[in-house]
Design a protein around this motif. Structure first.
Motif, short mmCIF file in Angstrom:
data_model
loop_
_atom_site.label_atom_id
_atom_site.label_comp_id
_atom_site.label_asym_id
_atom_site.label_seq_id
_atom_site.Cartn_x
_atom_site.Cartn_y
_atom_site.Cartn_z
N GLY B 90 0.86 -1.17 0.00
CA GLY B 90 0.00 0.00 0.00
C GLY B 90 0.89 1.21 0.00
O GLY B 90 2.03 1.15 -0.46
N TRP B 91 0.40 2.31 0.52
CA TRP B 91 1.19 3.53 0.55
C TRP B 91 1.09 4.13 1.94
O TRP B 91 0.07 3.95 2.62
N SER B 92 2.16 4.81 2.36
CA SER B 92 2.10 5.51 3.65
C SER B 92 2.94 6.76 3.53
O SER B 92 3.81 6.87 2.66
N THR B 93 2.66 7.69 4.40
CA THR B 93 3.50 8.88 4.45
C THR B 93 3.57 9.39 5.88
O THR B 93 2.69 9.09 6.70
N PRO B 136 -4.47 2.26 0.62
CA PRO B 136 -4.18 1.25 -0.40
C PRO B 136 -3.23 1.76 -1.48
O PRO B 136 -2.52 0.97 -2.10
N ASP B 137 -3.22 3.07 -1.74
CA ASP B 137 -2.30 3.60 -2.75
C ASP B 137 -2.01 5.08 -2.45
O ASP B 137 -2.61 5.67 -1.54
N GLN B 138 -1.10 5.66 -3.24
CA GLN B 138 -0.67 7.03 -2.98
C GLN B 138 -1.82 8.02 -3.12
O GLN B 138 -1.93 8.97 -2.34
N ALA B 139 -2.70 7.77 -4.10
CA ALA B 139 -3.82 8.69 -4.31
C ALA B 139 -4.73 8.72 -3.08
O ALA B 139 -5.20 9.79 -2.67
#
Lengths: 172, 176
Positions: B90-93, B136-139
């Motif tokens: 997935g994505w995280s920041t 789930p994703d960067q968007a």
């Protein structure tokens, strides 16, 4: 490497932690429609492939007496970041070490580390040790001690869930 | 994902509130300490992992299960689980905000109430609120940040991982 739907569902089912029951992988397998050995095999492969960086006990450091934690950030020339990052990563008290983007003009820092210690003075001593060991004396740096912890839990990536994994299955 | 409000509010107990005193070392005997320290990596991947751990530390399977439950109740143990490499499933920041102090608690509560946020800390800096957002994703993650900006009227710094030199591998616990 793409992580399969089944593996994402398995990791999603693990986000709340392994159950405290004699055969926890069998319980996970039943929720996911897999076999116990399939769950174990998938976890082994996810670890071997580096998707799972560690599998095990995750403690709450504050509750174990590690009252201070600091995020230490440095502003370094981009091309020196990887070597410095790898040096810092060898120090046992550095738990996380990442390169992240600068956001000028607000945020000039591009290397981030996390250090836990029993108290503020202990963390400050470790920061000075890390600064010396990585040859960063005099480099622009800030130490951001944590104050209040508003929320702490594991990451939830929103993995697609099989239909069987609803609230009704919790505690099964 | 299905989650109960009850578990979320438990996650959100801020430090320093009465009743949130950390568990002390005195509450842990040698077996507890080994359970917390020795199995941060390489947890047994066998059908009866707690029995195997019991054999290693010299107690029975039921004792291991009871001790882990108790350690979780004392909030010394978060969970037995997997640390997933960032941006693999997935994505995280890491996000940061400079919140005017009188608004800090309210903004922190708003951020914590977002289900995509896991860690959320006050830190000593002009950027005083730091939190991790996953999706789930960067968007999806950027959508969450945009929502927080809209709801607060404040700018959010988006600081995604670019390269990892060390990811949480656990560290040897020292008992005083």
């Amino acid at each position: 490497m793409d992580v399969s739907l089944e593996d994402r569902q398995l990791l999603g089912a693990l986000e709340d932690g392994l159950a405290f029951e004699a055969r926890p992988y069998a319980g996970l397998a039943a929720r996911l429609g897999l076999s116990e050995m399939d769950v174990i095999g998938r976890l082994k492969r996810l670890i071997a492939d580096g998707v799972v960086r560690r599998f095990g006990v995750i403690v709450r450091h504050h509750e174990l007496g590690y009252r201070a934690n600091a995020m230490v950030v440095w502003d370094l020339p981009e091309d020196s970041v990887p070597a410095v990052g790898r040096t810092l990563a060898t120090l046992p008290y550095i738990t996380l070490c990442y390169r992240r983007p600068r956001r000028p003009p607000d945020w000039p820092y591009n290397l981030f580390c996390m250090i836990h210690g029993r108290d503020r003075a202990a963390v400050e001593a470790l920061v000075e040790d890390a600064t010396r060991q990585a040859g960063l004396t005099g480099r622009p740096r800030e130490i951001l001690f944590s104050k209040r912890r508003f929320k702490q839990r594991g990451a939830r990536y929103g993995a697609p869930q099989p239909a069987s994994l609803g609230p009704a299955s919790v505690g099964s | 994902m299905s989650r109960t409000g009850a578990s979320l509010s438990e996650d959100r107990r801020p430090e320093g509130e009465s009743g949130d005193e950390p568990a002390t070392d005195l509450a842990f005997d040698e077996a507890d300490r080994r359970l917390l320290n020795d199995f941060q990596r390489d947890f047994p991947l066998v059908p009866r992992p707690y029995a195997e751990i019991g054999r290693e530390i010299g107690v029975g399977e039921q004792s291991v299960l009871g001790r882990f439950s108790r350690l979780k109740g004392l909030r010394a143990l978060s969970r037995i689980g997997a640390i997933v490499a960032p941006q693999r499933t997935g994505w995280s920041t890491l996000a940061a905000m400079a919140v005017p102090f009188p608004r800090l608690q309210a903004v922190a509560d708003l951020v914590s109430s977002n289900d995509a946020v896991n860690h959320n800390y006050e830190r000593e800096h002009r950027f005083n609120l730091w939190f991790v957002v996953t999706g789930p994703d960067q968007a999806a993650v950027q959508q969450t940040l945009a929502e927080i900006e809209t709801e607060t009227g404040l700018t959010v710094l988006d600081l995604p991982l670019l390269e990892s030199y060390r990811l949480d591998l656990g560290f040897p616990l020292q008992w005083t």
